[in-house]
Design an enzyme around this catalytic site. Structure first.
Site, mmCIF file in Angstrom:
data_model
loop_
_atom_site.group_PDB
_atom_site.id
_atom_site.type_symbol
_atom_site.label_atom_id
_atom_site.label_comp_id
_atom_site.label_asym_id
_atom_site.label_seq_id
_atom_site.Cartn_x
_atom_site.Cartn_y
_atom_site.Cartn_z
ATOM 1 N N LYS A 79 2.346 -6.700 -0.003
ATOM 2 C CA LYS A 79 2.804 -6.131 -1.274
ATOM 3 C C LYS A 79 3.101 -7.204 -2.196
ATOM 4 C CE LYS A 79 2.377 -1.711 0.280
ATOM 5 N NZ LYS A 79 0.971 -1.006 -0.091
ATOM 6 N N SER A 96 -4.313 -0.491 -1.666
ATOM 7 C CA SER A 96 -2.736 -0.435 -2.382
ATOM 8 C C SER A 96 -2.673 -1.593 -3.247
ATOM 9 C CB SER A 96 -1.864 -0.333 -1.260
ATOM 10 O OG SER A 96 -1.761 -1.550 -0.656
#
Length: 326
Positions: free
Chosen positions: A175, A101
């Site tokens: 993230k 990701s």
């Protein structure tokens, strides 16, 4: 016939007898008796040293050192484990990247070092930082069941406790912070991504990806004390955009943030510093967030200014009219 007595000898029976302590020529002998021999009296020869005696003398010392090392080894191991635990808890911890990701900034299998110290001093996440955070709830599937082998399970728990390997039941994500408390984050079509009305130039987004997904436009007002996070691989990241129905509307509480990832430590050929991109420092991006404190400051200062003005007017006394004023 008379004979002159030579030094060092005496006449005996018409001949010369030598002194028993002198050589035949009457000159005292020197040690060695030949050129190059050492001068001085020659004493008894010293007995030769047996090398085994030196070895016997050194052996007890070596034995003591070996015994001392084995006695101190458990203490050294204990100190190392305590230091590792303290470093993991308060300073720095290593994390392994579990997915794609964050491509291409971080690849699956990379090891990053996370700063856990600054949050202890009240530091909160900033826009542009890459952060590790606990699952706020519902972001990750259930963790895989631990090993059925008791020894393996115990070893894994022990090593994960001191930070030498990830825990089997640890549910952490990584993230990039896009918005902080008070920000408005929005995106339509393929972008650009907007923060407080400012378009972000995002060189960290994976080539071929778009800033956002066309069929998922959004406008989010980030609550105070929370952050809005997105992966750099925008089309392959289940980030804040995909959890609008969960508590917080997809935002993450600051209290769930473990720390900021500041460097890629492994593999060696991937070593890199994870700095904050310059797009998050552009003028005006903090305008929305700064307006609230400014308004609050003005509202708090206004009563003080009015009170001070009344005090000054009261101290001046009544104003007398003069002929010129009339």
């Amino acid at each position: 016939m008379e004979h002159d007595q030579a030094p060092g000898g005496s006449a005996v029976n018409g001949g010369w007898a030598t002194d028993p302590g002198l050589p035949g020529n009457g000159i005292p002998a020197m040690a060695g008796g030949a050129p190059g021999d050492p001068a001085g009296p020659v004493g008894p020869a010293e007995p030769e040293r047996d090398p085994r005696d030196d070895e016997d003398a050194e052996r007890p010392s070596r034995d003591r050192k070996q015994r001392s090392f084995w006695k101190e080894l458990p203490l050294l191991i204990g100190i190392a484990l305590v230091l590792a635990l303290l470093i993991k808890t308060f300073l720095v911890q290593a994390f392994s990247i579990p997915s794609d990701s964050m491509n291409d900034t971080l690849l699956k299998g990379d090891r990053v070092l996370v700063d856990k110290l600054t949050p202890w001093f009240g530091s909160t996440p900033s826009r542009g930082e890459v952060v590790v955070f606990h699952d706020p709830g519902g972001w990750l599937p259930e963790a895989p069941s631990p090993s059925s082998n008791v020894v393996v399970r115990g070893l894994q728990k022990g090593l994960s406790f001191i930070g030498l390997m990830p825990s089997a039941d640890e549910k952490d994500l990584i993230k990039r912070v896009i918005g902080v408390g008070g920000d408005t984050v929005s995106c339509k079509g393929t972008g650009p991504l907007m923060v407080n009305g400012k378009a972000l130039v995002e060189p960290y987004v994976r080539p071929g990806s778009t800033a956002c997904t066309p069929d998922m436009p959004f406008t989010v007002h980030v609550p105070k004390g929370r952050i809005w996070v997105m992966g750099d691989n925008r089309q392959n990241s289940l980030d804040s955009r995909f959890h609008p129905t969960l508590p917080g509307g997809g935002t993450v509480p600051n209290s769930d943030v473990v720390g900021r990832a500041f460097v890629v430590a492994w593999p060696v050929n991937r070593w890199d510093v994870l700095s904050i991109p310059g797009t998050f420092s552009q003028p005006g991006i903090n305008a929305a967030g700064a307006a609230v404190p400014a308004a609050a400051g003005f509202a708090g200062a206004l009563p003080l200014v009015l009170w001070r003005r009344r005090r000054l007017l009261a101290g001046a006394g009544p104003v007398r009219e003069t002929a010129e004023d009339c």
